[in-house]
Design an enzyme around this catalytic site. Structure first.
Site, short mmCIF file in Angstrom:
data_model
loop_
_atom_site.label_atom_id
_atom_site.label_comp_id
_atom_site.label_asym_id
_atom_site.label_seq_id
_atom_site.Cartn_x
_atom_site.Cartn_y
_atom_site.Cartn_z
N HIS A 205 -61.98 -15.57 -53.48
CA HIS A 205 -61.66 -14.89 -54.74
C HIS A 205 -60.17 -14.85 -55.05
O HIS A 205 -59.77 -14.39 -56.11
CB HIS A 205 -62.19 -13.45 -54.73
C1 UD1 Z 1 -58.84 -7.33 -56.73
C2 UD1 Z 1 -57.53 -7.15 -55.96
C3 UD1 Z 1 -57.56 -8.00 -54.71
C4 UD1 Z 1 -58.78 -7.72 -53.88
C5 UD1 Z 1 -60.00 -7.92 -54.76
C6 UD1 Z 1 -61.28 -7.65 -54.03
C7 UD1 Z 1 -55.51 -6.75 -57.30
C8 UD1 Z 1 -54.27 -7.37 -57.81
N1 UD1 Z 1 -56.39 -7.61 -56.75
O1 UD1 Z 1 -58.91 -8.67 -57.15
O2 UD1 Z 1 -56.42 -7.71 -53.93
O3 UD1 Z 1 -58.80 -8.56 -52.76
O4 UD1 Z 1 -59.91 -7.03 -55.87
O5 UD1 Z 1 -62.39 -7.92 -54.84
O6 UD1 Z 1 -55.67 -5.56 -57.38
N2 UD1 Z 1 -64.88 -8.08 -62.49
C9 UD1 Z 1 -66.21 -7.80 -62.72
N3 UD1 Z 1 -66.72 -6.64 -62.21
C10 UD1 Z 1 -65.97 -5.76 -61.51
C11 UD1 Z 1 -64.61 -6.05 -61.30
C12 UD1 Z 1 -64.08 -7.22 -61.78
O7 UD1 Z 1 -66.93 -8.57 -63.34
O8 UD1 Z 1 -66.50 -4.72 -61.08
C13 UD1 Z 1 -64.32 -9.36 -63.01
C14 UD1 Z 1 -63.52 -9.16 -64.26
O9 UD1 Z 1 -63.78 -10.19 -65.12
C15 UD1 Z 1 -62.08 -9.26 -63.79
C16 UD1 Z 1 -62.18 -10.16 -62.56
O10 UD1 Z 1 -63.48 -9.91 -62.02
O11 UD1 Z 1 -61.25 -9.77 -64.78
C17 UD1 Z 1 -61.14 -9.87 -61.52
O12 UD1 Z 1 -61.10 -8.47 -61.21
P1 UD1 Z 1 -59.70 -7.76 -60.84
O13 UD1 Z 1 -59.91 -6.34 -60.48
O14 UD1 Z 1 -58.69 -8.05 -61.90
O15 UD1 Z 1 -59.18 -8.55 -59.58
P2 UD1 Z 1 -59.93 -9.11 -58.31
O16 UD1 Z 1 -59.88 -10.59 -58.38
O17 UD1 Z 1 -61.26 -8.46 -58.09
#
Ligand code: UD1
Length: 358
Positions: A205
């Site tokens: 991820h």
């Molecule tokens: C975040 C953390 C990362 C951690 C990871 C674990 C930061 C900078 N990054 O990254 O350190 O290792 O979480 O998962 O804080 N989304 C969903 N459902 C959710 C959450 C997210 O669909 O419940 C999708 C959204 O489209 C979002 C993307 O996943 O834009 C990424 O989510 P985001 O929280 O921005 O970062 P992660 O890649 O999950």
């Protein structure tokens, strides 16, 4: 002593669970749990609260997704009134996600003392958003709890005063050891028709791996080759799913089994039963070390060096030849098994609560 604990994203929940439990055993401490809502899907958040027995958050900021600036700013804007209302003595943040730095910054600006759990870890790679979050959070924290000796050494080198730093062990491992027996009962191997030690688990991820079409395509190609040998089970993160779809990357379902993100207990059972794990996660490098499952980390660096120096972790980057060579060595019984790092004994959260209570 009133203490606001912050949880925001999936890897935070396994760290907050033992801390809530340990703090509740100290009557002098009054915990207030804030969920920022950085992760919000049932499978990325709600399930973990249920399985790990974390109480329902007192406050949910419901920030959701966004660019780094938008997400961080939104968390800060919504967290400030919570602190003004509750007037805590301490704010406790864990790990390195955007919720960690956002809430830490709000706390110190309001003169609330800041505690960072999992302090001092450094990948020395400033292109990682988490590395920026770690450096900034540590630089404004009043009490810093480290999970491994490298964390202490890094903080001392950065000029943090020795009396703020405590080496206490790893709260994420508290959760693993506490739930290990329960996870054994998971039916996930039957559900996915897998045989113990006859499959590989992958998670991916990190933006550096999944936001670049060439790199993601290259890793998926290697997984397809590995999948000819033994199935690759791939619980897929929403970010990775989106990228795979937008670039229309096709795979053979016989070789790579994509599944939805799993809950904690199923995932623990899956990893402990795998022959090899390939990942770019931070936490999984630590969990495989405890489970003594060879872990090939698809990154050039790690902020958790004790998992390489002592544990079962090996950095292989994203070069297909290097990944294949390490995978084949692990398959031939030459995978790393290693030892358990000091203080990773299931008592880190108790140590933290005892230090805060004196
Ligand atoms: C975040 C953390 C990362 C951690 C990871 C674990 C930061 C900078 N990054 O990254 O350190 O290792 O979480 O998962 O804080 N989304 C969903 N459902 C959710 C959450 C997210 O669909 O419940 C999708 C959204 O489209 C979002 C993307 O996943 O834009 C990424 O989510 P985001 O929280 O921005 O970062 P992660 O890649 O999950």
């Amino acid at each position: 002593m009133k203490i606001v604990l912050v949880a925001g994203a999936r890897p935070n929940f396994m760290k907050i669970a033992p801390l809530m439990g340990a703090i509740k055993k100290h009557p002098s401490m009054q915990p207030v749990l804030v969920h920022t809502g950085q992760h919000y899907d049932e499978r990325m958040s709600g399930l973990f609260f249920h399985e790990l027995g974390i109480p329902k958050p007192d406050v949910n900021l419901e920030v959701g997704s966004g660019s780094h600036a938008v997400q961080t700013a939104e968390i800060m804007t919504r967290f400030e009134p919570v602190l003004l209302e509750h007037k805590p003595d301490y704010v406790l943040v864990v790990g390195d996600v955007n919720s960690t730095i956002a809430c830490g910054l709000v706390a110190v600006k309001l003169g609330v003392r800041l505690i960072h759990v999992e302090a001092g870890l450094r990948s020395f790679d400033r292109t990682m958003p988490e590395e920026i979050n770690r450096i900034l959070t540590d630089s404004i924290s009043d009490i810093l709890f480290c999970s491994e000796q490298s964390g202490v050494d890094n903080l001392l080198k950065e000029g943090v005063s020795n009396n703020k730093i405590h080496l206490v062990g790893n709260v994420m491992i508290d959760t693993l050891l506490h739930h290990r027996e329960k996870a054994e009962k998971s039916r996930i191997l039957d559900d996915l028709q897998l045989k113990k030690k006859e499959f590989t688990v992958t998670t991916l991820h990190r933006p550096a791996n999944v936001d670049d079409q060439d790199i993601l395509g290259r890793i998926i190609s290697v997984l397809q080759i590995i999948g000819e040998d033994a199935p690759v089970v791939f619980p897929i993160h929403p970010r990775t799913r989106q990228r795979m779809a937008s670039w229309d990357i096709k795979t053979d379902p016989e070789k790579i089994k994509f599944i939805d993100p799993l809950g904690y207990l199923d995932f623990l059972k899956l990893v402990s039963s795998a022959c090899v794990v390939l990942t770019d996660s931070g936490g999984i490098q630590e969990e495989t070390t405890i489970l003594k499952v060879p872990c090939l980390t698809l990154r050039e660096n790690t902020e958790r060096p004790c998992t390489v120096e002592l544990g079962s972790n090996q950095l292989v980057g994203t070069d297909p030849e290097k990944i294949m060579a390490a995978y084949q060595a692990a398959q031939n019984g030459k995978g790393k098994v290693g030892d358990i790092p000091p203080l990773w004994d299931g008592k880190a959260a108790e140590r933290i609560a005892a230090i805060l209570d004196c």
